[in-house]
Motif scaffolding. Sequence first.
Motif, mmCIF file in Angstrom:
data_model
loop_
_atom_site.group_PDB
_atom_site.id
_atom_site.type_symbol
_atom_site.label_atom_id
_atom_site.label_comp_id
_atom_site.label_asym_id
_atom_site.label_seq_id
_atom_site.Cartn_x
_atom_site.Cartn_y
_atom_site.Cartn_z
ATOM 1 N N GLY A 151 -4.445 0.894 0.082
ATOM 2 C CA GLY A 151 -5.048 1.740 -0.940
ATOM 3 C C GLY A 151 -4.644 1.307 -2.342
ATOM 4 N N GLU B 173 -4.892 -10.121 1.879
ATOM 5 C CA GLU B 173 -4.497 -9.171 2.921
ATOM 6 C C GLU B 173 -4.204 -9.929 4.205
ATOM 7 O OE1 GLU B 173 -3.764 -5.876 3.529
ATOM 8 O OE2 GLU B 173 -3.546 -6.650 5.577
ATOM 9 N N ASN C 107 -0.819 1.469 5.901
ATOM 10 C CA ASN C 107 -0.618 2.915 5.841
ATOM 11 C C ASN C 107 -1.815 3.672 5.296
ATOM 12 O OD1 ASN C 107 1.906 2.635 6.879
ATOM 13 N ND2 ASN C 107 2.922 2.616 4.887
ATOM 14 N N THR D 7 -1.583 11.088 6.841
ATOM 15 C CA THR D 7 -2.124 12.417 7.145
ATOM 16 C C THR D 7 -2.913 12.987 5.960
ATOM 17 O OG1 THR D 7 0.109 13.184 6.675
ATOM 18 C CG2 THR D 7 -0.538 13.111 8.964
ATOM 19 N N LYS E 243 -1.501 10.199 -1.834
ATOM 20 C CA LYS E 243 -1.956 10.997 -2.966
ATOM 21 C C LYS E 243 -1.870 10.221 -4.280
ATOM 22 C CE LYS E 243 1.805 13.582 -2.420
ATOM 23 N NZ LYS E 243 2.901 12.649 -2.052
HETATM 24 C C1 LIG Z 1 1.999 8.710 9.413
HETATM 25 C C2 LIG Z 1 1.886 8.695 7.915
HETATM 26 C C3 LIG Z 1 1.523 9.852 7.227
HETATM 27 C C4 LIG Z 1 1.427 9.848 5.848
HETATM 28 N N1 LIG Z 1 0.972 10.982 5.218
HETATM 29 C C5 LIG Z 1 0.790 10.986 3.877
HETATM 30 C C6 LIG Z 1 0.226 12.126 3.241
HETATM 31 O O1 LIG Z 1 -0.142 13.111 3.887
HETATM 32 N N2 LIG Z 1 0.097 12.112 1.892
HETATM 33 C C7 LIG Z 1 0.481 11.040 1.152
HETATM 34 O O2 LIG Z 1 0.368 11.097 -0.062
HETATM 35 N N3 LIG Z 1 0.980 9.922 1.735
HETATM 36 C C8 LIG Z 1 1.139 9.867 3.082
HETATM 37 N N4 LIG Z 1 1.643 8.738 3.706
HETATM 38 C C9 LIG Z 1 2.071 7.593 2.864
HETATM 39 C C10 LIG Z 1 0.948 6.665 2.460
HETATM 40 O O3 LIG Z 1 0.123 6.390 3.547
HETATM 41 C C11 LIG Z 1 1.541 5.365 1.906
HETATM 42 O O4 LIG Z 1 2.553 5.634 0.967
HETATM 43 C C12 LIG Z 1 0.490 4.507 1.190
HETATM 44 O O5 LIG Z 1 -0.641 4.345 2.005
HETATM 45 C C13 LIG Z 1 1.103 3.158 0.850
HETATM 46 O O6 LIG Z 1 0.291 2.383 -0.004
HETATM 47 P P1 LIG Z 1 -0.891 1.410 0.515
HETATM 48 O O7 LIG Z 1 -2.054 2.230 0.906
HETATM 49 O O8 LIG Z 1 -1.140 0.422 -0.530
HETATM 50 O O9 LIG Z 1 -0.181 0.749 1.791
HETATM 51 P P2 LIG Z 1 -0.786 -0.110 2.988
HETATM 52 O O10 LIG Z 1 -2.107 0.403 3.427
HETATM 53 O O11 LIG Z 1 0.289 -0.202 4.014
HETATM 54 O O12 LIG Z 1 -1.024 -1.512 2.300
HETATM 55 C C14 LIG Z 1 -0.142 -2.605 2.287
HETATM 56 C C15 LIG Z 1 -0.905 -3.809 2.783
HETATM 57 O O13 LIG Z 1 -0.161 -4.991 2.558
HETATM 58 C C16 LIG Z 1 -0.450 -5.887 3.599
HETATM 59 N N5 LIG Z 1 0.573 -6.925 3.673
HETATM 60 C C17 LIG Z 1 1.865 -6.804 4.065
HETATM 61 N N6 LIG Z 1 2.498 -7.999 4.009
HETATM 62 C C18 LIG Z 1 1.599 -8.891 3.546
HETATM 63 C C19 LIG Z 1 1.659 -10.291 3.276
HETATM 64 N N7 LIG Z 1 2.767 -11.004 3.464
HETATM 65 N N8 LIG Z 1 0.527 -10.900 2.824
HETATM 66 C C20 LIG Z 1 -0.617 -10.203 2.631
HETATM 67 N N9 LIG Z 1 -0.718 -8.876 2.877
HETATM 68 C C21 LIG Z 1 0.373 -8.226 3.325
HETATM 69 C C22 LIG Z 1 -0.492 -4.990 4.822
HETATM 70 O O14 LIG Z 1 -1.176 -5.594 5.900
HETATM 71 C C23 LIG Z 1 -1.192 -3.756 4.283
HETATM 72 O O15 LIG Z 1 -2.576 -3.769 4.505
HETATM 73 C C24 LIG Z 1 1.740 8.683 5.106
HETATM 74 C C25 LIG Z 1 2.098 7.525 5.792
HETATM 75 C C26 LIG Z 1 2.157 7.511 7.182
HETATM 76 C C27 LIG Z 1 2.511 6.247 7.910
#
Ligand SMILES: Cc1cc2nc3c(=O)[nH]c(=O)nc-3n(C[C@H](O)[C@H](O)[C@H](O)COP(=O)(O)OP(=O)(O)OC[C@H]3O[C@@H](n4cnc5c(N)ncnc54)[C@H](O)[C@@H]3O)c2cc1C
Lengths: 432, 95
Positions: free
Chosen positions: A57, A79, A87, A92, A384
């Motif tokens: 995200g 990615e 995540n 949730t 969020k």
């Molecule tokens: C079970 C659960 C419930 C949650 N509930 C909530 C909630 O209710 N409310 C809330 O605010 N937050 C919630 N969170 C937290 C939230 O989901 C995360 O903090 C947030 O999504 C993290 O940011 P992101 O989306 O960028 O992460 P991610 O989607 O994890 O993005 C990181 C990306 O980096 C990629 N990556 C990793 N290493 C490399 C590499 N070497 N080279 C290239 N790409 C790489 C991964 O594949 C991944 O796609 C929850 C998390 C979980 C697991």
Amino acid sequence: MARDATETRDFGGSVKMRYSAFKIFMQGLTGNKSWKPVWREPDPKPEYDIIIIGAGGHGLSTAYYLAKEFGMRNIAVLEKGWLGSGNIGRNTTIIRSNYLLPGNQPFYEMSMKLWENLEQDTNYNSMVSQRSILNLIHTDGQRDAFVRRGNAMFLSGADAELVDAKQLRDELPFLNFDDARFPIKGGLFQRRGGTARHDAVAWGYARGADSRGVDIIQNCEVTGFDIQGGVCRGVETSRGPIRARKVAMCVAGSSGRVAALAGMRLPIESHVLQAFVSEGLKPTLPGVITFGAGHFYVSQSDKGGLVFGGDIDGYNTYAQRGNLPVVEDVAEGGMAIMPMIGRARLLRSWGGVMDMSMDGTPFIDKTHIEGLYFNGGWCYGGFKATPASGYCYAHLLAKDEPHPNAAQMRLDRFMTGNLIDEKGQGNQPNLH
Amino acid sequence: MIINHPILGPRDAAEFVCLGDACMIDRPDWEAEDAMQQFHEYGYLRDNPAGQHQELWYHEQGDRSWLVLTRNTLTHEITKVEMARDVARSRGRDK
Ligand SMILES: Cc1cc2nc3c(=O)[nH]c(=O)nc-3n(C[C@H](O)[C@H](O)[C@H](O)COP(=O)(O)OP(=O)(O)OC[C@H]3O[C@@H](n4cnc5c(N)ncnc54)[C@H](O)[C@@H]3O)c2cc1C
């Protein structure tokens, strides 16, 4: 086709379709045959102005706001798996801006305002639903703390509403008000809080970024950095080296592993958070409810499943699965505030790797290596933050100075003493 | 996870709490020139590896001993359990 007024030609050369109720209607009449892929699948170019590592995200929203608000075009998001596989597709989905401290709350309220306009802005249905969030109060001391929190929320322009047990009994009669151990004495509502469709958020940002010329390159793992004389000039990837003027880490749970490739140690540990969903039920829960004595939170998805979770497992892990003691603990939390949940059957559970920071607050900052930037430490609250994190990170990348709302989210804050510890737990990541 | 306690034998991990990286045994010298820097690293920075990890666990619901586990953060497999006291002494600490 090109004459269709609702289609615009974009920078990458593909055609972007604007979504509308009329489009859905027309597609329905014609067998839904002419929907187009929502983003391109480009090969990496040898060089970009900005490389963002991680199409979660935050990486995607960073790319989107860089292109849309800061006029940057020559951007790649790399990615390692598929877009949204981290995540962003596992959480949730709770969105809220009910924090306390000045380093946090204005940032989360900024995020809430961006959520409120997200679908218009991206022309994508992210199913943002301001169905309210309620934090339950079980003791007098907790009420005092929530009054203070509510006032802090007002100061940042957010909404807050303190309710007593009587009003709650009218609104949510199914709660376990007279529990001997944790009676419910009231609650703090944020009516503007709620949920959103997590992966649609990623898809909407991806589409918006792609149509503005951002290359989203999937199955491209960053395996190293090209750092010469303290300056980062690009990355090594599973699809070859790519040069860049600026490289932006945005890998959430993988922060420790990726930063280690640049020789960095972070104030972060990786932990697993589990989540659970029940079978689909008729409309049962109007909004998000959180337990104030144990760690338990629950909402109902639009499909009808009760979506809930609780504490992290509490030990370092990169495995996207947890252990049974937490399953039991979460189930007990649910039974304590909402005994009717015991009637629902559990459909499935899963885990995601959390980037737990030393004070429970994230980082959006430059690193000590020139041209290398860091976004991470989101703990279990980063969903969020998705819009504001992207916006503030884009601001930092474009202007080389922090956005005022993220100015305290610095990597050196443990050295300077400017911690942002909402819970006052100290430097133990599994307690935040 | 089952933790094979050196004195008590196999115990459910739910009886324990995890403090984190066993590097916390090596408390820096407060009189050193760069004590500030060292304590910052000691208190706040972590290797956070994917793979073998040495970590401190406390048997809170048991005999209240501190253990050092060697555990794989990718598989959760525990390959070694030692008394933290023994590890600390072998690293030159007096207690
Ligand atoms: C079970 C659960 C419930 C949650 N509930 C909530 C909630 O209710 N409310 C809330 O605010 N937050 C919630 N969170 C937290 C939230 O989901 C995360 O903090 C947030 O999504 C993290 O940011 P992101 O989306 O960028 O992460 P991610 O989607 O994890 O993005 C990181 C990306 O980096 C990629 N990556 C990793 N290493 C490399 C590499 N070497 N080279 C290239 N790409 C790489 C991964 O594949 C991944 O796609 C929850 C998390 C979980 C697991």
